[in-house]
Enzyme design. Structure first.
Site, PDB file in Angstrom:
ATOM      1  N   SER A 191      19.173 -22.091   2.133  1.00  0.00           N
ATOM      2  CA  SER A 191      19.414 -23.298   1.604  1.00  0.00           C
ATOM      3  C   SER A 191      20.213 -24.170   3.083  1.00  0.00           C
ATOM      4  CB  SER A 191      20.584 -23.408   0.568  1.00  0.00           C
ATOM      5  OG  SER A 191      20.988 -24.542   0.296  1.00  0.00           O
ATOM      6  N   TYR A 208      28.330 -20.252  -2.841  1.00  0.00           N
ATOM      7  CA  TYR A 208      27.116 -20.633  -2.764  1.00  0.00           C
ATOM      8  C   TYR A 208      26.889 -20.484  -1.131  1.00  0.00           C
ATOM      9  CZ  TYR A 208      22.382 -22.740  -3.496  1.00  0.00           C
ATOM     10  OH  TYR A 208      21.070 -23.017  -3.352  1.00  0.00           O
TER      11      TYR A 208
HETATM   12  N1  LIG Z   1      17.157 -26.796  -6.053  1.00  0.00           N
HETATM   13  C1  LIG Z   1      17.646 -27.038  -5.076  1.00  0.00           C
HETATM   14  O1  LIG Z   1      18.242 -28.173  -4.874  1.00  0.00           O
HETATM   15  C2  LIG Z   1      17.881 -25.948  -3.880  1.00  0.00           C
HETATM   16  C3  LIG Z   1      17.968 -26.078  -2.558  1.00  0.00           C
HETATM   17  C4  LIG Z   1      17.998 -25.025  -1.562  1.00  0.00           C
HETATM   18  C5  LIG Z   1      17.864 -23.726  -1.933  1.00  0.00           C
HETATM   19  N2  LIG Z   1      17.714 -23.547  -3.255  1.00  0.00           N
HETATM   20  C6  LIG Z   1      17.227 -22.108  -3.767  1.00  0.00           C
HETATM   21  O2  LIG Z   1      16.023 -22.097  -4.134  1.00  0.00           O
HETATM   22  C7  LIG Z   1      15.747 -21.003  -4.993  1.00  0.00           C
HETATM   23  C8  LIG Z   1      14.916 -21.244  -6.135  1.00  0.00           C
HETATM   24  O3  LIG Z   1      15.729 -22.189  -7.117  1.00  0.00           O
HETATM   25  P1  LIG Z   1      15.071 -23.338  -8.024  1.00  0.00           P
HETATM   26  O4  LIG Z   1      15.538 -24.715  -7.244  1.00  0.00           O
HETATM   27  O5  LIG Z   1      13.631 -23.094  -7.829  1.00  0.00           O
HETATM   28  O6  LIG Z   1      15.756 -23.276  -9.239  1.00  0.00           O
HETATM   29  P2  LIG Z   1      15.654 -22.547 -10.769  1.00  0.00           P
HETATM   30  O7  LIG Z   1      16.569 -22.441 -11.497  1.00  0.00           O
HETATM   31  O8  LIG Z   1      14.439 -23.360 -11.204  1.00  0.00           O
HETATM   32  O9  LIG Z   1      14.801 -21.246 -10.274  1.00  0.00           O
HETATM   33  C9  LIG Z   1      15.548 -20.102  -9.871  1.00  0.00           C
HETATM   34  C10 LIG Z   1      14.925 -18.795 -10.777  1.00  0.00           C
HETATM   35  O10 LIG Z   1      15.683 -17.754 -10.401  1.00  0.00           O
HETATM   36  C11 LIG Z   1      15.752 -17.001 -11.713  1.00  0.00           C
HETATM   37  N3  LIG Z   1      16.804 -16.225 -11.505  1.00  0.00           N
HETATM   38  C12 LIG Z   1      18.209 -16.554 -11.557  1.00  0.00           C
HETATM   39  N4  LIG Z   1      19.095 -15.461 -11.608  1.00  0.00           N
HETATM   40  C13 LIG Z   1      18.190 -14.435 -11.691  1.00  0.00           C
HETATM   41  C14 LIG Z   1      18.476 -12.830 -11.663  1.00  0.00           C
HETATM   42  N5  LIG Z   1      19.604 -12.560 -11.648  1.00  0.00           N
HETATM   43  N6  LIG Z   1      17.552 -12.150 -11.578  1.00  0.00           N
HETATM   44  C15 LIG Z   1      16.267 -12.545 -11.789  1.00  0.00           C
HETATM   45  N7  LIG Z   1      15.976 -13.687 -11.582  1.00  0.00           N
HETATM   46  C16 LIG Z   1      16.794 -14.733 -11.733  1.00  0.00           C
HETATM   47  C17 LIG Z   1      15.812 -18.014 -12.687  1.00  0.00           C
HETATM   48  O11 LIG Z   1      15.828 -17.488 -14.008  1.00  0.00           O
HETATM   49  C18 LIG Z   1      14.811 -19.078 -12.297  1.00  0.00           C
HETATM   50  O12 LIG Z   1      13.667 -18.875 -12.816  1.00  0.00           O
HETATM   51  C19 LIG Z   1      17.321 -20.499  -5.321  1.00  0.00           C
HETATM   52  O13 LIG Z   1      17.660 -19.274  -4.403  1.00  0.00           O
HETATM   53  C20 LIG Z   1      18.028 -21.766  -4.641  1.00  0.00           C
HETATM   54  O14 LIG Z   1      19.519 -21.222  -4.502  1.00  0.00           O
HETATM   55  C21 LIG Z   1      17.332 -24.534  -4.187  1.00  0.00           C
END
Ligand SMILES: NC(=O)c1ccc[n+]([C@@H]2O[C@H](COP(=O)([O-])OP(=O)(O)OC[C@H]3O[C@@H](n4cnc5c(N)ncnc54)[C@H](O)[C@@H]3O)[C@@H](O)[C@H]2O)c1
Length: 281
Positions: free
Chosen positions: A156, A169
């Protein structure tokens, strides 16, 4: 001819959001995919969890692209379950070329010294240890496949900057960067590439909810995502509040395929300039 023809990719957190987009983007270029997700509630997380139906939808959409897909539910905190699911999927699909370690959460927003023990620990267990587990399960398969494999760890902009009030985080995502850099060196003799991706805000269920909107609009009792847009845009160098999942998936595809064959140990921001924004006078 697809850019991922003949390749098999493993994606964690693939029930929805960015993980689903990565699965579809890679499959769209010819990869067979292995998708996993917890698809259940995580303690300490207040926004709605991904569901088994959403994981099934990812599977359906990959199949609609004409690619093979293996799937299983597992918690990335449970190494044995992750390894068992991956081992059997790799046996089914005949090998592994790419890991996209994407699963993650956000669970608390307050100054670091006020963070709750359980929230800190759950964050580190999923967003850092869970990513290590994914690499630990996948790397032996990648080494077996040989040169040309690619590991992509989803960090991130919080893995590059000290964003206030989410120290746990930030710490986990900086840890992911450290893991990527270490693995890049460890896997260099095998000609396996390892890179991290650092997105700014992406419109997914993780931030499109009242809990996350409150981070940016603490003045409102029940803020919506739309209420948070001006503040979200201010974070980035461009006056654009968020990325779409496809913007990150395109970067993941580039790092997964041959076009990036000599790129390893890199931290790729996909961030509208956020990590380089000059906020001085
Ligand atoms: N959305 C943002 O703004 C953003 C920005 C930068 C980075 N990220 C990172 O991107 C990645 C994806 O996030 P997203 O935005 O798609 O959110 P999201 O919540 O839609 O997807 C995250 C997925 O991870 C799964 N997950 C969570 N905990 C878990 C566990 N213990 N075991 C297995 N699966 C698990 C969830 O069920 C979900 O399907 C994450 O690592 C997040 O930190 C997100």
């Amino acid at each position: 001819m697809g850019r991922m023809d003949g390749k098999v990719a493993f994606i964690t957190g693939a029930a929805r959001g960015q993980g689903r987009a990565h699965a579809l983007r890679l499959a769209g270029e010819g990869a067979d995919v292995i998708v996993t997700d917890l698809a259940d509630r995580v303690e300490t997380v207040s926004y709605p969890p991904a569901t088994p139906e959403e994981l099934a939808e990812t599977v359906k959409e990959v199949e609609a692209l004409g690619r093979r897909v293996a799937h299983f539910t597992a918690d990335v905190r449970d190494f044995d379950a992750l390894k068992a699911g991956l081992d059997s999927a790799v046996a089914e699909l005949g090998g592994l070329d790419v890991l996209v370690a994407n699963a993650g959460i956000i669970n608390d927003v307050r100054p670091s010294w006020e963070l709750d023990e359980a929230n800190w620990q759950t964050m580190i267990d999923i967003n850092l240890t869970g990513v290590w587990h994914a690499t630990k399960a996948a790397v032996p398969h990648l080494i077996e496949r040989g040169p040309g494999s690619s590991v992509i760890l989803i960090s991130s902009t919080a893995g590059l900057r000290g964003i206030p009030n989410i120290a746990h985080y930030n710490a986990a995502k900086h840890g992911v960067l450290g893991l990527a850099r270490t693995l890049a060196n460890e896997l260099a003799p095998h000609r396996i590439r390892v890179n991290s991706v650092h997105p700014t805000n992406v419109r997914t269920a993780m931030i499109d909810n009242e809990f996350s909107a409150k981070i940016y609009r603490p003045d409102l009792e029940h803020p919506t995502f739309e209420d948070a847009l001006p503040a979200l845009a201010k974070i980035n160098m461009w006056d654009v509040p968020y990325l779409e999942v496809e913007d990150v998936a395109n970067a993941v595809l580039f790092l997964a395929c041959e076009e990036s064959r000599y790129i390893t140990g890199a931290a790729l921001p996909v961030d509208l300039g956020m990590s380089m924004k000059y906020s001085g006078a």
